[in-house]
Design a protein around this motif. Structure first.
Motif, PDB file in Angstrom:
ATOM      1  N   VAL A 193       0.836  -1.206   0.000  1.00  0.00           N
ATOM      2  CA  VAL A 193       0.000   0.000   0.000  1.00  0.00           C
ATOM      3  C   VAL A 193       0.867   1.251   0.000  1.00  0.00           C
ATOM      4  CG1 VAL A 193      -1.729   1.305   1.301  1.00  0.00           C
ATOM      5  CG2 VAL A 193      -1.914  -1.182   1.150  1.00  0.00           C
ATOM      6  N   ILE A 194       1.921   1.267   0.810  1.00  0.00           N
ATOM      7  CA  ILE A 194       2.818   2.430   0.862  1.00  0.00           C
ATOM      8  C   ILE A 194       3.548   2.601  -0.469  1.00  0.00           C
ATOM      9  CG2 ILE A 194       4.871   3.390   1.974  1.00  0.00           C
ATOM     10  CD1 ILE A 194       3.929   2.085   4.580  1.00  0.00           C
ATOM     11  N   ALA A 195       3.951   1.494  -1.092  1.00  0.00           N
ATOM     12  CA  ALA A 195       4.635   1.567  -2.383  1.00  0.00           C
ATOM     13  C   ALA A 195       3.724   2.184  -3.448  1.00  0.00           C
ATOM     14  CB  ALA A 195       5.094   0.175  -2.815  1.00  0.00           C
ATOM     15  N   PHE A 196       2.448   1.807  -3.454  1.00  0.00           N
ATOM     16  CA  PHE A 196       1.512   2.396  -4.414  1.00  0.00           C
ATOM     17  C   PHE A 196       1.220   3.857  -4.078  1.00  0.00           C
ATOM     18  CE2 PHE A 196       0.731  -1.925  -5.826  1.00  0.00           C
ATOM     19  CZ  PHE A 196       0.507  -1.734  -7.184  1.00  0.00           C
ATOM     20  N   ALA A 216      -3.045   3.293   3.872  1.00  0.00           N
ATOM     21  CA  ALA A 216      -1.853   2.981   4.675  1.00  0.00           C
ATOM     22  C   ALA A 216      -2.041   3.416   6.124  1.00  0.00           C
ATOM     23  CB  ALA A 216      -0.627   3.666   4.071  1.00  0.00           C
ATOM     24  N   THR A 217      -2.658   4.587   6.330  1.00  0.00           N
ATOM     25  CA  THR A 217      -2.953   5.070   7.687  1.00  0.00           C
ATOM     26  C   THR A 217      -3.939   4.144   8.379  1.00  0.00           C
ATOM     27  OG1 THR A 217      -2.628   7.338   6.910  1.00  0.00           O
ATOM     28  CG2 THR A 217      -3.704   7.050   9.038  1.00  0.00           C
ATOM     29  N   TYR A 218      -4.940   3.718   7.651  1.00  0.00           N
ATOM     30  CA  TYR A 218      -5.940   2.783   8.180  1.00  0.00           C
ATOM     31  C   TYR A 218      -5.292   1.473   8.612  1.00  0.00           C
ATOM     32  CZ  TYR A 218      -9.559  -0.848   7.683  1.00  0.00           C
ATOM     33  OH  TYR A 218     -10.381  -1.932   7.875  1.00  0.00           O
ATOM     34  N   GLN A 219      -4.284   1.037   7.857  1.00  0.00           N
ATOM     35  CA  GLN A 219      -3.636  -0.230   8.162  1.00  0.00           C
ATOM     36  C   GLN A 219      -2.734  -0.167   9.393  1.00  0.00           C
ATOM     37  OE1 GLN A 219      -5.402  -2.826   6.458  1.00  0.00           O
ATOM     38  NE2 GLN A 219      -3.355  -3.641   6.741  1.00  0.00           N
ATOM     39  N   SER A 220      -1.950   0.901   9.525  1.00  0.00           N
ATOM     40  CA  SER A 220      -0.966   0.913  10.618  1.00  0.00           C
ATOM     41  C   SER A 220      -0.770   2.262  11.295  1.00  0.00           C
ATOM     42  CB  SER A 220       0.389   0.412  10.096  1.00  0.00           C
ATOM     43  OG  SER A 220       0.831   1.194   9.005  1.00  0.00           O
ATOM     44  N   LEU A 221      -1.597   3.246  11.000  1.00  0.00           N
ATOM     45  CA  LEU A 221      -1.654   4.538  11.694  1.00  0.00           C
ATOM     46  C   LEU A 221      -0.465   5.457  11.425  1.00  0.00           C
ATOM     47  CD1 LEU A 221      -3.575   6.072  13.625  1.00  0.00           C
ATOM     48  CD2 LEU A 221      -2.204   5.244  15.513  1.00  0.00           C
ATOM     49  N   TYR A 222       0.768   4.930  11.560  1.00  0.00           N
ATOM     50  CA  TYR A 222       1.961   5.780  11.478  1.00  0.00           C
ATOM     51  C   TYR A 222       2.176   6.447  10.119  1.00  0.00           C
ATOM     52  CZ  TYR A 222       3.225   3.685  15.959  1.00  0.00           C
ATOM     53  OH  TYR A 222       3.226   3.274  17.272  1.00  0.00           O
TER      54      TYR A 222
END
Length: 462
Positions: A193-196, A216-222
């Motif tokens: 997700v971060i790569a995209f 990405a925020t939804y997945q791991s917040l940071y």
């Protein structure tokens, strides 16, 4: 370029497929360096079992992944290995395309600055050439950790540089990435997700950038902290100056923030409709922020809070969590003209200071090191730090065995190597940051600095 990319993708998939069928798969999946309480595959399986029984997967203290992940594997559990291999390949391809596009932007900007005489006359050897930049996307996407001795020549300089080492660490065949994939850690999906998100940002698509950043925020917040570098890059693409008094700056910022927040709200509401409950919010984000599970990992939290009196823990949890967010504003001020390097530094900070890090998080920012290979001449401790990270990686399972199985060591030994590993990462990122600023200074002020009396001057960054 496409042929080597496809070839190494086939090799990478083959390596993963072989490891999935070997006895090492079970061993790797149990390693605390590879799987954390947040993303371990066995916890996903537990959540799926509860979901199949009609019980909320968040009713206990086992499952802490997001609802979209559990519903993804609810339908694809039979093809889990294939899903993780595909996500790794997609990550590598996305990084490859992103860096390919970024290199074109860098070369155009460099050409423009040369034409405008913005560079000092004696910095020809610092100018990046198309030949030098040609293979960087492939290195980012494919190669394993290498210490290479090569001769580098510059198209703008007829002299050859002396033989030197370059530390290339990248994504697809990086041992950290391979282990995360074989362990079926959901960290690999976060990396995709971060790569995209990075690809969409560098391509200049504000909408897709905001959507993937929200995901990405939804997945791991940071990844929330990646909002600033993404915004700065998109502002550059639109030729909007970063000035607080500029209406166009605030208008574009509000548009991007609105896209991001709306995407995040939609995703969270979708999660609610899937579960018909808000239980996932404290189970996922509360778990990340409060750090209740002190299972050993490669992070900085677990040992510190295991030894602390409980009535102090809330204060120090806040202090530790602030580390991830604290550096965003000063970095945004210092690197506002270089948002991609800012993004690299911020991803590294997340992987070091997050509450439940794994080696998969580290693999993502290390994939960017070939992008900054032109900084090697200014790095001060690259060989020592490379050795520290490699040795610590090898010592993790040794000290774990001595502590848990042999009983001849204790938690202090394992935390000591964890601390050394994280200090090595911090020094590595700091070294690249120093090298980047030093090169930028030389480009505008000249490579050979002199004092007023004509003697050679030394550059000291403060």
């Amino acid at each position: 370029m496409a042929a080597p990319l496809v070839l190494v993708i086939l090799v990478a998939v083959t390596v993963r497929a072989v490891l999935y069928r070997s006895s090492l798969a079970a061993f790797i999946s149990e390693r605390v360096e590879v799987a954390s309480p947040l993303n371990a595959w066995k916890r996903v399986v537990e959540g799926l079992a509860l979901l199949d029984l009609g019980v909320s997967p968040y009713s206990g203290a086992i499952f802490h992944e997001t609802p979209l992940i559990i519903y993804l594997f609810h339908f694809l559990i039979e093809y889990a290995e294939l899903v993780f291999m595909i996500t790794d390949v997609l990550t590598a391809v996305a990084l490859y395309l992103a860096i390919q596009d970024f290199n074109k932007v860098v070369f155009k900007k460099q050409k423009l600055l040369i034409e405008l005489d913005k560079y000092a006359p004696d910095v020809a050897e610092l100018i990046r050439t198309p030949m030098e930049m040609h293979y960087i996307p492939l290195k980012v996407a494919l190669f394993v950790n290498l210490l290479l001795h090569i001769h580098v020549s510059s198209a703008l300089n007829t002299q050859f540089e002396s033989e030197k080492q370059k530390f290339f660490q990248s994504y697809l065949l990086n041992p950290y990435t391979v282990m995360s994939c074989v362990a079926k850690s959901t960290c690999t999906i976060n990396n995709t997700v971060i790569a995209f998100f990075i690809l969409a940002t560098i391509k200049g698509s504000a909408f897709l950038s905001a959507v993937f950043l929200a995901l990405a925020t939804y997945q791991s917040l940071y990844p929330l902290t990646l909002f600033a570098p993404a915004l700065l890059y998109l502002l550059q693409r639109q030729f909007i100056p970063v000035k607080l008094k500029s209406k166009s700056f605030w208008l574009y910022t509000m548009q991007y923030a609105a896209l991001y927040l709306c995407s995040l709200v939609v995703i969270i509401c979708l999660s609610f409709f899937l579960l018909n409950s808000w239980d996932f919010i404290p189970s996922v984000y509360g778990f990340i922020l409060s750090v209740p599970d002190l299972t050993p990992n490669i992070g900085l939290f677990w040992y510190f809070f295991a030894e602390m009196f409980e009535h102090f823990s809330l204060f120090f949890v806040c202090v530790f969590q602030i580390n991830v967010f604290f550096y965003t504003i000063p970095l945004a001020v210092k690197l506002k003209e270089h948002p991609v390097f800012f993004m690299f530094v911020q991803i590294a900070i997340i992987s070091i200071f997050k509450s439940y890090p794994t080696v998969g998080d580290i693999a993502l920012y290390m994939a960017f090191l070939p992008v900054w290979s032109h900084l090697y001449r200014f790095l001060r401790n690259i060989f020592i730090l490379s050795c520290v990270l490699i040795v610590c990686s090898l010592l993790f399972p040794v000290l774990w065995h001595l502590w848990i199985y042999a009983g001849s060591a204790n938690s202090n030994f394992y935390y000591a190597i964890t601390l050394t590993f994280n200090i090595g990462q911090i020094l590595l990122v700091s070294d690249y940051f120093y090298a980047f600023l030093r090169r930028e200074y030389y480009l505008t002020h000249g490579l050979y600095l002199t004092r007023q009396d004509g003697t050679e001057a030394m550059l000291v960054l403060k």
